[in-house]
Motif scaffolding. Structure first.
Motif, PDB file in Angstrom:
ATOM      1  N   ILE A  35       0.833  -1.200   0.000  1.00 54.07           N
ATOM      2  CA  ILE A  35       0.000   0.000   0.000  1.00 54.07           C
ATOM      3  C   ILE A  35       0.872   1.256   0.000  1.00 54.07           C
ATOM      4  O   ILE A  35       1.949   1.284   0.613  1.00 54.07           O
ATOM      5  CB  ILE A  35      -0.948  -0.019   1.221  1.00 54.07           C
ATOM      6  CG1 ILE A  35      -2.014   1.075   1.095  1.00 54.07           C
ATOM      7  CG2 ILE A  35      -0.175   0.119   2.522  1.00 54.07           C
ATOM      8  CD1 ILE A  35      -3.100   0.984   2.160  1.00 54.07           C
ATOM      9  N   THR A  86       1.417   4.752   1.360  1.00 57.38           N
ATOM     10  CA  THR A  86       1.014   5.582   2.495  1.00 57.38           C
ATOM     11  C   THR A  86       1.587   6.974   2.317  1.00 57.38           C
ATOM     12  O   THR A  86       2.803   7.141   2.172  1.00 57.38           O
ATOM     13  CB  THR A  86       1.507   4.976   3.826  1.00 57.38           C
ATOM     14  OG1 THR A  86       0.989   3.645   3.952  1.00 57.38           O
ATOM     15  CG2 THR A  86       1.049   5.815   5.000  1.00 57.38           C
ATOM     16  N   ALA A  89       1.736  10.813   3.921  1.00 54.41           N
ATOM     17  CA  ALA A  89       1.492  11.779   4.992  1.00 54.41           C
ATOM     18  C   ALA A  89       1.442  13.156   4.337  1.00 54.41           C
ATOM     19  O   ALA A  89       2.459  13.658   3.861  1.00 54.41           O
ATOM     20  CB  ALA A  89       2.600  11.703   6.039  1.00 54.41           C
ATOM     21  N   THR A 131      -8.557   4.424  -2.703  1.00 55.10           N
ATOM     22  CA  THR A 131      -7.750   5.140  -1.721  1.00 55.10           C
ATOM     23  C   THR A 131      -8.674   5.687  -0.641  1.00 55.10           C
ATOM     24  O   THR A 131      -9.826   6.035  -0.901  1.00 55.10           O
ATOM     25  CB  THR A 131      -6.919   6.281  -2.349  1.00 55.10           C
ATOM     26  OG1 THR A 131      -7.769   7.382  -2.634  1.00 55.10           O
ATOM     27  CG2 THR A 131      -6.232   5.822  -3.623  1.00 55.10           C
ATOM     28  N   SER A 168      -6.826   8.296   6.463  1.00 56.19           N
ATOM     29  CA  SER A 168      -6.643   7.789   7.815  1.00 56.19           C
ATOM     30  C   SER A 168      -7.137   8.825   8.816  1.00 56.19           C
ATOM     31  O   SER A 168      -6.631   9.942   8.863  1.00 56.19           O
ATOM     32  CB  SER A 168      -5.158   7.479   8.066  1.00 56.19           C
ATOM     33  OG  SER A 168      -4.968   6.943   9.366  1.00 56.19           O
ATOM     34  N   ALA A 181      -2.585   0.845   8.284  1.00 57.65           N
ATOM     35  CA  ALA A 181      -2.282   0.702   6.859  1.00 57.65           C
ATOM     36  C   ALA A 181      -2.103  -0.760   6.467  1.00 57.65           C
ATOM     37  O   ALA A 181      -2.504  -1.164   5.369  1.00 57.65           O
ATOM     38  CB  ALA A 181      -1.032   1.497   6.515  1.00 57.65           C
ATOM     39  N   SER A 182      -1.509  -1.557   7.347  1.00 57.48           N
ATOM     40  CA  SER A 182      -1.291  -2.969   7.020  1.00 57.48           C
ATOM     41  C   SER A 182      -2.611  -3.707   6.812  1.00 57.48           C
ATOM     42  O   SER A 182      -2.733  -4.571   5.937  1.00 57.48           O
ATOM     43  CB  SER A 182      -0.477  -3.652   8.126  1.00 57.48           C
ATOM     44  OG  SER A 182      -1.146  -3.539   9.381  1.00 57.48           O
ATOM     45  N   GLN A 193      -4.180  -2.599   3.491  1.00 57.01           N
ATOM     46  CA  GLN A 193      -3.515  -3.293   2.389  1.00 57.01           C
ATOM     47  C   GLN A 193      -4.118  -4.676   2.186  1.00 57.01           C
ATOM     48  O   GLN A 193      -4.374  -5.090   1.044  1.00 57.01           O
ATOM     49  CB  GLN A 193      -2.021  -3.409   2.679  1.00 57.01           C
ATOM     50  CG  GLN A 193      -1.246  -4.183   1.626  1.00 57.01           C
ATOM     51  CD  GLN A 193       0.239  -4.229   1.948  1.00 57.01           C
ATOM     52  OE1 GLN A 193       0.873  -3.203   2.108  1.00 57.01           O
ATOM     53  NE2 GLN A 193       0.795  -5.438   2.043  1.00 57.01           N
ATOM     54  N   ARG A 243      -4.026   2.932  -1.569  1.00 57.41           N
ATOM     55  CA  ARG A 243      -3.383   4.149  -1.052  1.00 57.41           C
ATOM     56  C   ARG A 243      -4.151   4.654   0.162  1.00 57.41           C
ATOM     57  O   ARG A 243      -5.376   4.634   0.186  1.00 57.41           O
ATOM     58  CB  ARG A 243      -3.351   5.209  -2.151  1.00 57.41           C
ATOM     59  CG  ARG A 243      -3.103   6.646  -1.714  1.00 57.41           C
ATOM     60  CD  ARG A 243      -2.975   7.517  -2.956  1.00 57.41           C
ATOM     61  NE  ARG A 243      -3.093   8.944  -2.679  1.00 57.41           N
ATOM     62  CZ  ARG A 243      -2.931   9.909  -3.592  1.00 57.41           C
ATOM     63  NH1 ARG A 243      -2.641   9.581  -4.837  1.00 57.41           N
ATOM     64  NH2 ARG A 243      -3.064  11.172  -3.272  1.00 57.41           N
ATOM     65  N   VAL A 244      -3.408   5.125   1.144  1.00 52.20           N
ATOM     66  CA  VAL A 244      -4.005   5.785   2.296  1.00 52.20           C
ATOM     67  C   VAL A 244      -3.243   7.078   2.533  1.00 52.20           C
ATOM     68  O   VAL A 244      -2.023   7.112   2.484  1.00 52.20           O
ATOM     69  CB  VAL A 244      -4.002   4.886   3.555  1.00 52.20           C
ATOM     70  CG1 VAL A 244      -2.587   4.445   3.927  1.00 52.20           C
ATOM     71  CG2 VAL A 244      -4.665   5.610   4.730  1.00 52.20           C
ATOM     72  N   SER A 245      -3.992   8.163   2.732  1.00 54.05           N
ATOM     73  CA  SER A 245      -3.367   9.457   2.990  1.00 54.05           C
ATOM     74  C   SER A 245      -3.921  10.020   4.297  1.00 54.05           C
ATOM     75  O   SER A 245      -4.771   9.406   4.948  1.00 54.05           O
ATOM     76  CB  SER A 245      -3.622  10.417   1.826  1.00 54.05           C
ATOM     77  OG  SER A 245      -5.011  10.583   1.615  1.00 54.05           O
ATOM     78  N   THR A 246      -3.432  11.207   4.670  1.00 55.32           N
ATOM     79  CA  THR A 246      -3.795  11.756   5.975  1.00 55.32           C
ATOM     80  C   THR A 246      -4.546  13.079   5.897  1.00 55.32           C
ATOM     81  O   THR A 246      -5.013  13.585   6.911  1.00 55.32           O
ATOM     82  CB  THR A 246      -2.529  11.978   6.831  1.00 55.32           C
ATOM     83  OG1 THR A 246      -1.660  12.885   6.138  1.00 55.32           O
ATOM     84  CG2 THR A 246      -1.800  10.660   7.074  1.00 55.32           C
TER      85      THR A 246
END
Length: 264
Positions: free
Chosen positions: A25, A27, A29, A207, A210, A218-219, A222, A228-231
């Motif tokens: 994935i 990630t 920030a 996506t 978080s 995130a794990s 995935q 995709r994970v963003s903040t």
């Protein structure tokens, strides 16, 4: 204004696209100024994404295209020039002309972006996606559009949840068909809903954001097929929380935290 060489731009765009299709994935920030970008880049980040909410807040504007586009682009340009990583820009809803806004972003070295649908009629939202992707093709790059649907975050509290998720999937599929490589669905935090949308859109096509104290690690995202994970604005809030807590302790007769590092 310093321009990024076309071949370097194409390379960064391809690298960002590859990060979205890799088994691991992506990630991100989110950053809002040069020093936040440099600090996060130094952690080993593989790419950066800006947060429009945070950039607007930095200059005293509320979120939602209230910051002038020229000022917004100038900060993103400074970020791009300060790091040697692919940078994705939050284009908000495109400032009235998504294709032109994307073109201007590409000119300053941006290789990807978020674009909100604002729950506009689907044909209008799809046309906006197509305009952004066309801007990338005209620049000779694989622009990584993270096409955002607000189907979940703008749904009413009493709206049947199954219908909300179906609408997010419907819009997401339309954006993928229009050429967007990934779809952003803010508001998804429940495991079952994330899994349902991820399966409907396909592996590594979804996506999410978080949310502190709510979102899955995130794990686990995935494992559910999220790409995709963003903040979003939350990284700036983490920084501001630390600042306010430190200042409060100092003003109460204490001292600054002993683990403070010279990061600037």
């Amino acid at each position: 204004m310093t321009q990024t060489a076309p071949n370097d731009l194409a390379h960064k765009a391809r690298a960002l696209l590859d990060l979205h299709t890799a088994p691991e994935i992506l990630t991100l920030a989110n950053v809002w100024d040069v020093v936040s970008a440099q600090v996060i880049a130094a952690t080993g980040a593989r790419a950066l994404a800006t947060a429009s909410h945070s950039i607007a807040s930095t200059f005293g504007y509320p979120d939602g295209e209230n910051i002038p586009l020229d000022l917004h682009l100038d900060m993103v340009r400074r970020i791009v020039q300060a790091v040697d990583l692919p940078v994705s820009m939050d284009l908000e809803a495109g400032y009235g002309n998504p294709g032109e806004t994307a073109r201007r972003a590409i000119e300053i070295g941006v290789v990807g972006g978020n674009l909100e649908d604002g729950m506009r009629p689907l044909d209008e939202a799809v046309a906006a996606v197509e305009a952004v992707m066309a801007a990338g093709r005209e620049a000779g790059i694989d622009f990584v559009l993270n096409a955002r649907t607000d189907a979940v975050v703008r749904s009413g509290k009493d709206a049947p949840r199954s219908g909300v998720i179906d609408e997010a999937i419907h819009r997401g599929r339309a954006f993928l068909a229009a050429g967007a490589p990934v779809v952003f669905v803010p508001g998804l935090v429940a495991r079952e809903e994330i899994q349902a949308v991820a399966e409907a859109l396909g592996p590594r096509r979804l996506t999410v954001i978080s949310v502190p104290g709510v979102s899955l690690p995130a794990s686990e995202l995935q494992a559910l097929g999220v790409g995709r994970v963003s903040t979003g604005p939350f990284t700036q809030r983490v920084a501001l929380t630390a600042l306010q807590d430190a200042a409060a302790a100092l003003l109460a007769g204490g001292a600054l935290p002993t683990n403070t590092r010279p990061l600037n």
